[in-house]
Design an enzyme around this catalytic site. Structure first.
Site, PDB file in Angstrom:
ATOM      1  N   HIS A 322      31.574  37.614  35.516  1.00  0.00           N
ATOM      2  CA  HIS A 322      32.897  37.935  34.994  1.00  0.00           C
ATOM      3  C   HIS A 322      32.760  38.368  33.540  1.00  0.00           C
ATOM      4  CE1 HIS A 322      37.097  37.338  33.674  1.00  0.00           C
ATOM      5  NE2 HIS A 322      37.379  37.630  34.929  1.00  0.00           N
ATOM      6  N   ASP A 381      37.093  36.453  43.204  1.00  0.00           N
ATOM      7  CA  ASP A 381      36.939  37.370  44.337  1.00  0.00           C
ATOM      8  C   ASP A 381      35.949  36.860  45.378  1.00  0.00           C
ATOM      9  OD1 ASP A 381      38.706  39.463  43.427  1.00  0.00           O
ATOM     10  OD2 ASP A 381      37.222  39.905  41.890  1.00  0.00           O
TER      11      ASP A 381
END
Length: 440
Positions: A322, A381
């Protein structure tokens, strides 16, 4: 003239004249991707709406920490514990008005949302059914822009008008994506067409399940987990691509529909909201090529993916890493726990273990390749697509559901931009000569 043959002939030259060497970014200290050299985002403004934390500086050095996600000064874990029902609606109210609603405020807000869930007369037939799209995000974006024509004062920058436009969009996103999906299935997949009017008094999550399923049936656990997913995706600071898009477009003084339509276009990309689909595709690819229960085979295959020798050869393990979070993504931590609960109920623990093993092995691989101090975490996700699958949500709706959750945030970021910063956002680009021999 054969246009396709001509395009193949000239496309290489078009690519060449537009390619800029990466050495120039270092030479002139250009913040590629609006990121600093340590991966942090370049600060371009302020926001009161949300905050994302993944590291801190100790003695001038960036140090990984457990991730925190904060909505209007409330940490996400505390937010989830603060209500018993209509969690997403409470979250939307918090984002819009800066505080959690009292019982009567929530009742009034739900009544207003229910009043706008149904589309304007003839809109469903003319905009959605008569011009279906094979991509629901494309249909959502076009529908938003079309709603401009149904607004008597669409270009107003008065906050009360923008607030009403925002509430209408928040209420109508679930209906648009549900009908857009049904139209897609009917026209492109030759399935029967089911259009269920949204119901009053049941909230966003239940309405989505009600409208996308032919039999209208769903369990309380399914509705609760979908509500949680909407909450987790609702806000993520001003620097994520779609929120920043909203700021950029809104800074021009354009209308709400253009700004939110642009945000949807941003979220559609596989590097942003479309990443959950890529996770599912990657997992299916892994299952098709190896014995995914064998940890040695799985690790070797993940290394192949990183080395661009497997899956889509992009060198990315989707669902891992991320831009801000380092040690952990709090959304992924929360969702992983719920995924385990749902997988157990639906007898899918083998596949849940696969996702957990992808997370564990990727962390191990990164430490082996980059040193023991290297940190990479699962992002939301990794588990959201799996949870959608367990909920029997069609993959065509994964990213549209993300947009449905995030639209309230976009609307508030738009308002924040308009009332706080009147300057048009206009960064600078350095100009290079076409032969890259230097700058002008």
């Amino acid at each position: 003239m054969d246009v396709n043959k001509w395009l193949k002939t000239v496309s290489g030259e078009v690519e060449r004249v537009n390619k800029i060497s990466k050495e120039y970014y270092n030479k002139y200290d250009i913040k590629q991707g609006l990121r600093n050299s340590d991966g942090t985002g370049v600060v371009v403004g302020f926001t009161k709406i949300g905050s994302v934390h993944g590291s801190k500086y100790v003695n001038g050095k960036k140090t990984p920490v457990d991730g925190k996600l904060i909505y209007r000064n409330i940490e996400i874990n505390d937010l989830i514990k603060s209500f018993k029902e209509f969690g997403f609606e409470c979250t939307v109210y918090l984002l819009l008005f800066g505080k959690l609603p009292l019982k009567n405020e929530l009742d009034n807000f739900n009544e207003i949302l229910d009043g706008y869930r149904r589309m304007p007369p003839a809109f469903t037939e003319n905009m959605i059914l008569k011009s279906p799209s094979n991509n629901v995000m494309n249909k959502l974006q076009r529908s938003i822009l079309a709603l401009y024509s149904y607004d008597q004062d669409p270009d107003s920058l008065e906050i009360d008008k923008i607030l009403l436009q925002s509430i209408k969009l928040i209420a109508r996103f679930p209906t648009i994506i549900s009908y857009g999906y049904q139209a897609k299935c009917h026209y492109f997949d030759n399935q029967s067409l089911y259009l269920h009017n949204p119901k009053k008094g049941i909230g966003t999550a239940k309405n989505i399940l009600h409208m996308i399923r032919a039999d209208n049936l769903y369990t309380a656990l399914e509705a609760d987990i979908l509500d949680l997913l909407l909450i987790l995706h609702a806000e993520h600071g001003g620097g994520n691509n779609s929120a920043f898009t909203t700021h950029v477009v809104s800074s021009t003084g354009t209308d709400t529909y253009s700004a939110i339509g642009a945000a949807v276009g941003s979220l559609k990309g596989p590097k942003h909201g479309g990443a959950n689909l890529k996770v599912v595709e990657m997992v299916n690819d892994i299952k098709a090529h190896i014995d995914y229960t064998d940890m040695v085979q799985l690790k070797d295959y993940l290394i192949k993916i990183l080395k661009k020798k497997a899956f889509n050869r992009k060198g990315l393990i989707y669902g891992m890493g991320h831009a801000v979070y380092t040690k952990s993504d709090p959304r992924a931590v929360i969702l992983k726990e719920k995924a385990a609960e749902l997988a157990k109920e639906k007898n899918q623990m083998d596949e849940f273990d696969l996702y957990c093993n992808i997370e564990k092995l990727t962390k191990d691989i990164f430490k082996e390749l980059k040193g023991e101090d290297a940190e990479i975490c699962a992002n939301v996700d990794l588990y959201s697509g799996f949870v959608y699958k367990l909920l029997n949500i069609p993959k065509e709706l994964y990213t549209p559901l993300f947009a449905t959750a995030r639209v309230a945030s976009w609307c508030v970021h738009r308002i924040e931009q308009l009332v706080s910063d009147e300057k048009i956002i206009r960064p600078a680009y350095k100009s290079l000569k076409n032969d890259e021999s230097g700058m002008y």
